[in-house]
Design a protein around this motif. Structure first.
Motif, mmCIF file in Angstrom:
data_model
loop_
_atom_site.group_PDB
_atom_site.id
_atom_site.type_symbol
_atom_site.label_atom_id
_atom_site.label_comp_id
_atom_site.label_asym_id
_atom_site.label_seq_id
_atom_site.Cartn_x
_atom_site.Cartn_y
_atom_site.Cartn_z
ATOM 1 N N UNK A 1 -91.656 -40.100 -8.259
ATOM 2 C CA UNK A 1 -92.418 -39.121 -7.887
ATOM 3 C C UNK A 1 -91.090 -38.204 -6.263
ATOM 4 N N UNK A 2 -91.977 -37.724 -5.213
ATOM 5 C CA UNK A 2 -91.263 -37.007 -4.243
ATOM 6 C C UNK A 2 -91.680 -38.343 -3.431
ATOM 7 N N UNK A 3 -90.965 -38.731 -1.725
ATOM 8 C CA UNK A 3 -91.080 -39.493 -1.152
ATOM 9 C C UNK A 3 -91.178 -38.389 0.280
ATOM 10 N N UNK B 1 -86.047 -38.470 12.441
ATOM 11 C CA UNK B 1 -85.775 -38.343 13.832
ATOM 12 C C UNK B 1 -86.618 -38.124 14.439
ATOM 13 N N UNK B 2 -88.230 -38.738 14.483
ATOM 14 C CA UNK B 2 -89.801 -38.069 14.582
ATOM 15 C C UNK B 2 -90.064 -37.517 14.029
ATOM 16 N N UNK B 3 -90.047 -36.738 13.198
ATOM 17 C CA UNK B 3 -90.114 -36.128 12.456
ATOM 18 C C UNK B 3 -90.173 -36.099 10.319
ATOM 19 N N UNK B 4 -91.608 -35.721 9.659
ATOM 20 C CA UNK B 4 -91.769 -35.836 8.619
ATOM 21 C C UNK B 4 -90.636 -35.093 7.528
ATOM 22 N N UNK B 5 -90.482 -35.933 5.959
ATOM 23 C CA UNK B 5 -89.044 -34.374 5.337
ATOM 24 C C UNK B 5 -89.982 -35.525 3.749
ATOM 25 N N UNK B 6 -88.810 -35.179 3.192
ATOM 26 C CA UNK B 6 -89.046 -35.363 1.627
ATOM 27 C C UNK B 6 -87.643 -36.017 1.183
ATOM 28 N N UNK B 7 -88.254 -36.754 -0.068
ATOM 29 C CA UNK B 7 -86.841 -37.372 -0.721
ATOM 30 C C UNK B 7 -86.862 -37.493 -2.052
ATOM 31 N N UNK B 8 -86.100 -37.403 -2.943
ATOM 32 C CA UNK B 8 -86.671 -37.323 -3.926
ATOM 33 C C UNK B 8 -86.706 -39.663 -3.907
ATOM 34 N N UNK B 9 -87.002 -40.072 -5.472
ATOM 35 C CA UNK B 9 -86.952 -41.606 -5.514
ATOM 36 C C UNK B 9 -85.831 -41.250 -5.813
ATOM 37 N N UNK B 10 -84.989 -40.313 -6.804
ATOM 38 C CA UNK B 10 -83.916 -40.989 -7.647
ATOM 39 C C UNK B 10 -82.518 -41.304 -6.650
ATOM 40 N N UNK C 1 -102.051 -35.802 -0.794
ATOM 41 C CA UNK C 1 -101.334 -35.438 -1.365
ATOM 42 C C UNK C 1 -101.688 -33.783 -0.487
ATOM 43 N N UNK C 2 -101.051 -33.616 0.170
ATOM 44 C CA UNK C 2 -101.386 -32.702 0.808
ATOM 45 C C UNK C 2 -100.267 -31.450 0.371
ATOM 46 N N UNK C 3 -99.243 -31.477 -0.594
ATOM 47 C CA UNK C 3 -98.813 -30.717 -1.424
ATOM 48 C C UNK C 3 -99.298 -30.130 -2.341
ATOM 49 N N UNK D 1 -93.143 -43.084 4.286
ATOM 50 C CA UNK D 1 -94.410 -42.500 5.303
ATOM 51 C C UNK D 1 -95.704 -42.900 3.770
ATOM 52 N N UNK D 2 -95.174 -42.392 2.488
ATOM 53 C CA UNK D 2 -96.285 -42.484 1.921
ATOM 54 C C UNK D 2 -95.510 -42.122 0.278
ATOM 55 N N UNK D 3 -96.025 -41.729 -0.934
ATOM 56 C CA UNK D 3 -95.412 -40.993 -1.624
ATOM 57 C C UNK D 3 -96.393 -40.033 -2.197
ATOM 58 N N UNK D 4 -95.914 -38.920 -2.971
ATOM 59 C CA UNK D 4 -96.419 -37.684 -3.264
ATOM 60 C C UNK D 4 -96.660 -37.975 -4.371
ATOM 61 N N UNK D 5 -97.500 -36.741 -5.213
ATOM 62 C CA UNK D 5 -97.791 -36.800 -6.676
ATOM 63 C C UNK D 5 -97.283 -35.851 -7.581
#
Length: 625
Positions: free
Chosen positions: A604-606, A611-620, A278-280, A593-597
């Protein structure tokens, strides 16, 4: 005569140089470094050793400061609604409040007076909230978010600890306003039933009603320890914000701990405990003092452009009241448990003198760095400063400086006992890598950032690593630019925002807590809102070395998703108001990588890799491949 004049001139030059060295401020002048071990537990809670045994071990290992963080309250309680506080089963383990806060504080205080070599500082680890899913009959009962934890320091009186807003804890008068309505209603109905009994009006029925209303009144008594309960689902960040605010009111400090939640699923008896990374929460909460930046493994939320940089950007833009600092925590319970050694992770404090007051001041102001060491020969950051070459002003970790020219950054890195090592050193400015190089230790860097846009405030922070088990993270130094003709102010207090508010920095702003609408997969691509930002690029010519990534819980072998529509934005945070990293086409494969809370429309947002970095995408807008 000419030789005499030449000699005299050399002497004068040497005297002037010596005088300049005396009057030029130095960030390291007068500071000593103290090794601290944080998040250590004793037999008061989950630990195997007494407080004295740990103090003795710390003394032998050369640890200067030992922070005890026994659990404030460690209990699980499940009841049958609507009498959940009466018809219940409770499992409670040893903790500060179950044994006694007075005994805990007194024992550590007595030991601190006895051990001159080691400063002993009491704190607690708080678990403010959890919520139930599943049920007893189906045998799928799960306590969610039980391992979301906050470290608390600076609250060193028993009443202050006893009144923390924790579930299943002590009686408190602070929640009377929230619970008095239901209590008054049920209490009034109970008294009315008693009157009916006295009047012999439907006496048996009235007696039954009186018993029910009495139980409901007791169940909803107003002296609760928390305004939340574990039976009404996830409450988001609110219970933790309530704890942060309460500690701040009492003059204490709070630090987010274990944001990576590596032990995401575990069992206690017949009950499962589930806590996702839960780093968010670093972005969603405010007013806390810091977080765990160094653990047994590298943590992704300290990577460039991730949650820590988003929060620091919010401070620079005036959206947050203060900066947040990184610390190193041990989660130490027992010797050799999971390979842990006392002091394997350390927080190194820069203080004027070895005293509890000096350490607490450094902790409050961010004058420290965190390091993970596989052995006694850890990385040592002897110097990290930003200076104005025109005025000679210098600032170090956690401080702020006003400069009229391009800032000069100095760093001095070595291994503590002089063993030859090769390390990678990285300088981050406002979330972007501006310098990264492989170096041989010991190494001294003097670098002037001539490419910085001198338009708004910036910060510089440093990290270095030999490998995933031997790395260091330093707290930032803040810089604001003034006109060359303007009078350069002396260093303001750490954490102070420049008068009138600083200009907006070049990095994107962090989001507000509210979540905007997100379109369903069937909507046209024009309906997907975007903050219009882009990922912050690296400076050209920097080597592409990065800390090895760590597998996260919940990430199965080959677990990936595919986008369902065109132009799906990958975001820098869990929400559409975060800036885009990139937009990808329909059918793009993304490794999860993981699901967020953070959830929207129950999805959830994933966190995904791109390309070697983390990003967020909505599961919908994606589906499992």
């Amino acid at each position: 005569m000419s030789r005499f004049s030449s000699k005299l001139f050399q002497i004068v030059l040497l005297m002037c140089a010596g005088l300049a060295a005396l009057v030029t401020p130095s960030a390291g002048a007068g500071f000593i470094q103290l090794d601290g071990a944080m998040d250590v537990k004793t037999r008061f809670s989950e630990g195997c050793s007494t407080a004295q045994e740990l103090a003795e071990e710390a003394k032998q290992k050369g640890i200067d400061v030992l922070f005890y963080n026994d659990s404030a309250r460690n209990s699980l309680e499940y009841g049958l609604v609507p009498l959940e506080r009466i018809l219940k089963k409770k499992e409670e383990r040893s903790s500060v409040l179950s044994v006694g806060a007075n005994a805990y504080l007194s024992e550590i205080g007595d030991l601190d007076r006895h051990y001159r070599e080691v400063l002993l500082i009491p704190g607690v680890e708080a678990m403010p909230f959890y919520f139930w899913t599943g049920g007893i009959l189906k045998r799928d009962l799960v306590a969610n978010n039980f391992d979301k934890r906050l470290l608390i320091y600076g609250m060193e009186t028993a009443p202050a600890l006893e009144q923390l807003p924790l579930l299943n804890s002590n009686f408190s008068k602070r929640m009377i306003g929230k619970y008095q309505t239901l209590f008054s209603i049920y209490g009034g109905l109970f008294l009315f039933s008693c009157v009916l009994i006295y009047k012999r009006f439907y006496r048996k029925l009235s007696m039954g009603a009186a018993a029910v209303f009495f139980l409901l009144a007791v169940n909803n008594h107003p002296f609760q320890s928390s305004p939340y309960d574990q039976y009404h689902g996830d409450q988001g960040v609110e219970p933790y914000q309530k704890m942060i605010d309460r500690v701040k009111e009492q003059g204490g400090m709070t630090f987010w701990n274990r944001l990576d939640a590596l032990n995401g699923m575990r069992e206690v008896g017949s009950v499962q405990l589930k806590t996702l990374p839960h780093p968010e929460d670093l972005v969603l909460s405010k007013g806390y003092d810091g977080f765990q930046a160094v653990a047994d493994q590298p943590l992704p939320h300290v990577d460039p452009g991730q949650e820590w940089d988003q929060v620091l950007g919010g401070y620079l833009s005036g959206e947050r009241p203060g900066a947040v600092w990184g610390i190193g925590t041990n989660d130490y319970r027992c010797a050799a448990e999971d390979g842990k050694i006392l002091g394997m992770v350390r927080t190194v404090f820069l203080v004027r003198e070895k005293s509890r007051e000096g350490v607490m001041e450094a902790l409050k102001k961010g004058r420290m760095y965190a390091v993970r060491q596989p052995d006694a020969d850890r990385l040592s950051l002897d110097d990290f400063t930003v200076s104005d070459v025109t005025t000679g002003q210098v600032a170090t970790l956690g401080e702020e400086i006003s400069v009229s020219d391009f800032p000069e950054i100095r760093a001095n890195l070595r291994s503590l006992h002089g063993e030859p090592k090769s390390a990678t050193l990285r300088i981050v400015r406002n979330g972007a890598v501006v310098k990264e190089e492989a170096v041989n230790l010991p190494y001294e860097m003097v670098w002037r950032d001539v490419e910085v846009p001198r338009e708004g405030p910036v910060y510089y922070r440093l990290s270095a690593w030999v490998g995933p088990t031997d790395h260091l993270v330093a707290n930032p130094v803040f810089v604001r630019f003034v006109a060359p003709s303007a009078e350069v102010a002396s260093l303001p207090p750490s954490g102070a925002v420049p008068p009138g508010g600083p200009k907006s920095p070049s990095m994107p702003r962090p989001p507000s807590v509210s979540m905007p609408s997100v379109p369903s997969p069937g909507m046209p691509q024009a309906g997907m809102p975007s903050a219009g930002g882009t990922a912050m690029p690296r400076q050209p010519g920097m080597p592409g070395v990065s800390i090895p990534s760590v597998p996260q819980p919940g990430m199965g072998e080959g677990y990936s998703v595919v986008t369902l529509v065109d132009s799906v934005p990958l975001k820098k945070g869990p929400g559409t108001i975060f800036p885009d990293v990139v937009r990808v086409d329909k059918g793009t494969r993304l490794e999860v990588v993981r699901k967020t809370t953070v959830r929207f429309n129950r999805k959830p947002w994933l966190v995904v890799r791109w390309e070697g970095q983390n990003a967020f995408v909505w599961e919908g807008v994606v589906q499992t491949e």
